[in-house]
Design a protein around this motif. Structure first.
Motif, PDB file in Angstrom:
ATOM      1  N   LYS A 199       0.892  -1.266  -0.075  1.00 11.17           N
ATOM      2  CA  LYS A 199       0.047  -0.049   0.012  1.00 11.17           C
ATOM      3  C   LYS A 199       0.860   1.236  -0.059  1.00 11.17           C
ATOM      4  O   LYS A 199       0.246   2.412  -0.389  1.00 11.17           O
ATOM      5  CB  LYS A 199      -1.038  -0.102   1.307  1.00 11.17           C
ATOM      6  CG  LYS A 199      -2.061  -1.031   1.305  1.00 11.17           C
ATOM      7  CD  LYS A 199      -2.930  -1.045   2.439  1.00 11.17           C
ATOM      8  CE  LYS A 199      -3.973  -2.210   2.189  1.00 11.17           C
ATOM      9  NZ  LYS A 199      -4.840  -1.931   3.636  1.00 11.17           N
ATOM     10  N   LEU A 200       2.197   1.051   0.272  1.00 14.27           N
ATOM     11  CA  LEU A 200       2.966   2.324   0.379  1.00 14.27           C
ATOM     12  C   LEU A 200       3.917   2.423  -0.769  1.00 14.27           C
ATOM     13  O   LEU A 200       4.054   1.296  -1.518  1.00 14.27           O
ATOM     14  CB  LEU A 200       3.973   2.117   1.393  1.00 14.27           C
ATOM     15  CG  LEU A 200       3.251   2.117   2.928  1.00 14.27           C
ATOM     16  CD1 LEU A 200       4.082   1.628   3.944  1.00 14.27           C
ATOM     17  CD2 LEU A 200       3.044   3.620   3.092  1.00 14.27           C
ATOM     18  N   PRO A 201       4.550   3.807  -1.397  1.00 11.67           N
ATOM     19  CA  PRO A 201       5.346   3.600  -2.250  1.00 11.67           C
ATOM     20  C   PRO A 201       6.662   2.837  -2.053  1.00 11.67           C
ATOM     21  O   PRO A 201       6.667   2.548  -0.943  1.00 11.67           O
ATOM     22  CB  PRO A 201       5.642   5.082  -2.445  1.00 11.67           C
ATOM     23  CG  PRO A 201       4.675   5.900  -1.736  1.00 11.67           C
ATOM     24  CD  PRO A 201       3.910   4.730  -0.707  1.00 11.67           C
ATOM     25  N   ASP A 202       7.371   2.448  -3.288  1.00 10.52           N
ATOM     26  CA  ASP A 202       8.621   1.537  -3.191  1.00 10.52           C
ATOM     27  C   ASP A 202       9.587   2.093  -1.938  1.00 10.52           C
ATOM     28  O   ASP A 202       9.675   3.314  -1.978  1.00 10.52           O
ATOM     29  CB  ASP A 202       9.221   1.313  -4.586  1.00 10.52           C
ATOM     30  CG  ASP A 202       8.173   0.521  -5.254  1.00 10.52           C
ATOM     31  OD1 ASP A 202       7.465  -0.271  -4.669  1.00 10.52           O
ATOM     32  OD2 ASP A 202       8.611   0.467  -6.695  1.00 10.52           O
ATOM     33  N   ALA A 203      10.156   1.230  -1.308  1.00 13.91           N
ATOM     34  CA  ALA A 203      11.428   1.600  -0.546  1.00 13.91           C
ATOM     35  C   ALA A 203      11.076   2.239   0.722  1.00 13.91           C
ATOM     36  O   ALA A 203      12.089   2.598   1.474  1.00 13.91           O
ATOM     37  CB  ALA A 203      12.388   2.270  -1.310  1.00 13.91           C
ATOM     38  N   ILE A 204       9.961   2.500   1.139  1.00 10.97           N
ATOM     39  CA  ILE A 204       9.397   3.443   2.489  1.00 10.97           C
ATOM     40  C   ILE A 204       9.960   2.245   3.601  1.00 10.97           C
ATOM     41  O   ILE A 204      10.596   2.729   4.439  1.00 10.97           O
ATOM     42  CB  ILE A 204       8.002   4.116   2.462  1.00 10.97           C
ATOM     43  CG1 ILE A 204       7.977   5.083   1.634  1.00 10.97           C
ATOM     44  CG2 ILE A 204       7.958   4.295   4.068  1.00 10.97           C
ATOM     45  CD1 ILE A 204       6.780   5.826   1.815  1.00 10.97           C
ATOM     46  N   ILE A 205       9.582   1.110   3.550  1.00 12.16           N
ATOM     47  CA  ILE A 205       9.628  -0.039   4.424  1.00 12.16           C
ATOM     48  C   ILE A 205      10.651  -0.882   3.919  1.00 12.16           C
ATOM     49  O   ILE A 205      10.580  -1.540   2.651  1.00 12.16           O
ATOM     50  CB  ILE A 205       8.415  -0.609   4.719  1.00 12.16           C
ATOM     51  CG1 ILE A 205       7.466   0.280   5.592  1.00 12.16           C
ATOM     52  CG2 ILE A 205       8.813  -1.923   5.948  1.00 12.16           C
ATOM     53  CD1 ILE A 205       6.190  -0.534   5.878  1.00 12.16           C
ATOM     54  N   GLN A 206      11.922  -0.964   4.353  1.00 14.13           N
ATOM     55  CA  GLN A 206      13.079  -1.813   3.787  1.00 14.13           C
ATOM     56  C   GLN A 206      13.193  -2.996   4.789  1.00 14.13           C
ATOM     57  O   GLN A 206      13.137  -2.889   5.974  1.00 14.13           O
ATOM     58  CB  GLN A 206      14.425  -0.644   3.769  1.00 14.13           C
ATOM     59  CG  GLN A 206      14.131   0.291   2.829  1.00 14.13           C
ATOM     60  CD  GLN A 206      15.342   1.130   2.593  1.00 14.13           C
ATOM     61  OE1 GLN A 206      16.580   0.540   2.751  1.00 14.13           O
ATOM     62  NE2 GLN A 206      15.145   2.497   2.799  1.00 14.13           N
ATOM     63  N   ASN A 207      13.640  -4.155   4.016  1.00 10.43           N
ATOM     64  CA  ASN A 207      14.130  -5.319   4.735  1.00 10.43           C
ATOM     65  C   ASN A 207      15.445  -5.282   5.119  1.00 10.43           C
ATOM     66  O   ASN A 207      16.345  -5.064   4.143  1.00 10.43           O
ATOM     67  CB  ASN A 207      13.717  -6.489   3.899  1.00 10.43           C
ATOM     68  CG  ASN A 207      13.613  -7.961   4.750  1.00 10.43           C
ATOM     69  OD1 ASN A 207      13.978  -8.060   5.741  1.00 10.43           O
ATOM     70  ND2 ASN A 207      13.905  -9.141   3.929  1.00 10.43           N
ATOM     71  N   ARG A 208      15.714  -5.760   6.312  1.00 12.53           N
ATOM     72  CA  ARG A 208      17.215  -5.979   6.665  1.00 12.53           C
ATOM     73  C   ARG A 208      17.219  -7.437   6.854  1.00 12.53           C
ATOM     74  O   ARG A 208      16.885  -7.983   7.896  1.00 12.53           O
ATOM     75  CB  ARG A 208      17.642  -5.357   7.715  1.00 12.53           C
ATOM     76  CG  ARG A 208      17.797  -3.766   7.576  1.00 12.53           C
ATOM     77  CD  ARG A 208      18.987  -3.389   6.734  1.00 12.53           C
ATOM     78  NE  ARG A 208      18.976  -1.878   6.486  1.00 12.53           N
ATOM     79  CZ  ARG A 208      18.550  -1.390   5.432  1.00 12.53           C
ATOM     80  NH1 ARG A 208      17.764  -1.804   4.644  1.00 12.53           N
ATOM     81  NH2 ARG A 208      18.415   0.025   5.553  1.00 12.53           N
ATOM     82  N   ARG A 209      17.835  -8.276   5.906  1.00 11.62           N
ATOM     83  CA  ARG A 209      17.688  -9.743   6.015  1.00 11.62           C
ATOM     84  C   ARG A 209      18.245 -10.211   7.143  1.00 11.62           C
ATOM     85  O   ARG A 209      19.434  -9.998   7.638  1.00 11.62           O
ATOM     86  CB  ARG A 209      18.630 -10.182   4.739  1.00 11.62           C
ATOM     87  CG  ARG A 209      18.325 -11.801   4.579  1.00 11.62           C
ATOM     88  CD  ARG A 209      19.023 -12.151   3.389  1.00 11.62           C
ATOM     89  NE  ARG A 209      18.716 -13.436   3.079  1.00 11.62           N
ATOM     90  CZ  ARG A 209      17.735 -14.069   2.658  1.00 11.62           C
ATOM     91  NH1 ARG A 209      16.490 -13.560   2.084  1.00 11.62           N
ATOM     92  NH2 ARG A 209      17.669 -15.357   2.334  1.00 11.62           N
ATOM     93  N   GLY A 210      17.588 -10.999   8.005  1.00  8.14           N
ATOM     94  CA  GLY A 210      18.049 -11.592   9.183  1.00  8.14           C
ATOM     95  C   GLY A 210      17.779 -10.897  10.357  1.00  8.14           C
ATOM     96  O   GLY A 210      18.049 -11.352  11.474  1.00  8.14           O
ATOM     97  N   LEU A 211      17.521  -9.527  10.034  1.00  9.53           N
ATOM     98  CA  LEU A 211      17.509  -8.630  11.565  1.00  9.53           C
ATOM     99  C   LEU A 211      15.912  -8.053  11.664  1.00  9.53           C
ATOM    100  O   LEU A 211      15.375  -7.955  12.602  1.00  9.53           O
ATOM    101  CB  LEU A 211      18.459  -7.246  10.950  1.00  9.53           C
ATOM    102  CG  LEU A 211      19.954  -7.818  10.778  1.00  9.53           C
ATOM    103  CD1 LEU A 211      20.730  -6.674  10.541  1.00  9.53           C
ATOM    104  CD2 LEU A 211      20.137  -8.389  12.092  1.00  9.53           C
ATOM    105  N   GLY A 212      15.328  -7.737  10.372  1.00  3.52           N
ATOM    106  CA  GLY A 212      14.065  -7.013  10.638  1.00  3.52           C
ATOM    107  C   GLY A 212      13.663  -6.186   9.424  1.00  3.52           C
ATOM    108  O   GLY A 212      14.170  -6.233   8.592  1.00  3.52           O
TER     109      GLY A 212
END
Length: 217
Positions: A199-212
């Motif tokens: 529902k958000l524009p790209d890249a606002i919420i980013q994944n940090r693999r293995g961290l959160g």
């Protein structure tokens, strides 16, 4: 928004809790100061409503203790005290407002909104999440340009946890504690986060693999 309520008068505590829950706030209520103090360290709150005269640890002592540890959650004292010296003492301990008993619950709601607005928002502006993307912490309203993006409650809760921890990674354990309050399969959390991301524009919420996950601004 999640509120901690410390009030040892049972009927008043329940009245406040029910009123605020009708306003769609999430409320944890306590009658004992030490229990409330411990909860602040084990959970995440957006606002503290603190009676002054409670068992184990009074409201003044509780707020002074957490302020020494760098915890800056906005706090409102609930008190029958009218002595100026006592009021001044509360402000020294780090409260942002007082409300004198007895009070109207509608007045309490107004003071809560003002305290949160003053603490979390700067110059009455919305939280800026990206270009033309804003979130109103008071109204729980997300806008992109001139359009409102409709969020489900679980999506609002997830987004607000990310906003409160802006520029820091939010782990699966933090989402469990602050959104669900109990164990949830990480895969179920990821589904809800992905629904929000769509529902958000790209890249606002980013994944940090293995961290959160993180919102960086």
């Amino acid at each position: 928004m999640k509120i901690l309520l410390l009030e040892d008068e049972f009927s008043l505590r329940i009245s406040i809790k029910e009123f605020l829950e009708d306003m769609e706030y999430e409320v944890d209520d306590y009658a004992d100061g030490m229990e409330a103090h411990d909860a602040i360290y084990s959970k995440s709150y957006d606002l503290l409503l603190l009676d002054v005269n409670v068992p184990s640890m009074d409201g003044f002592e509780l707020l002074q203790s957490i302020r020494k540890e760098g915890i800056k959650i906005p706090a409102i004292f609930l008190t029958s005290m009218i002595d100026v010296q006592n009021l001044n003492e509360g402000y020294k301990k780090g409260c942002c407002d007082y409300i004198r008993k007895p009070f109207d619950l509608l007045e309490l709601e107004l003071r809560i909104k003002q305290a949160v607005k003053s603490f979390y928002l700067q110059n009455d502006e919305l939280m800026v999440l990206g270009e033309d993307v804003f979130y109103d912490m008071l109204k729980g309203k997300l806008t992109y340009g001139s359009k409102e993006i409709i969020l489900r409650k679980i999506e609002k809760d997830i987004l607000e946890v990310l906003i409160k921890n802006k520029n820091s990674v939010v782990s699966m354990q933090m989402f469990q504690d602050e959104v669900w309050g109990d164990y949830v399969e990480p895969s179920a959390i990821r589904v809800q986060i992905n629904n929000l991301k769509q529902k958000l524009p790209d890249a606002i919420i980013q994944n940090r693999r293995g961290l959160g996950y993180i919102i960086e601004r």
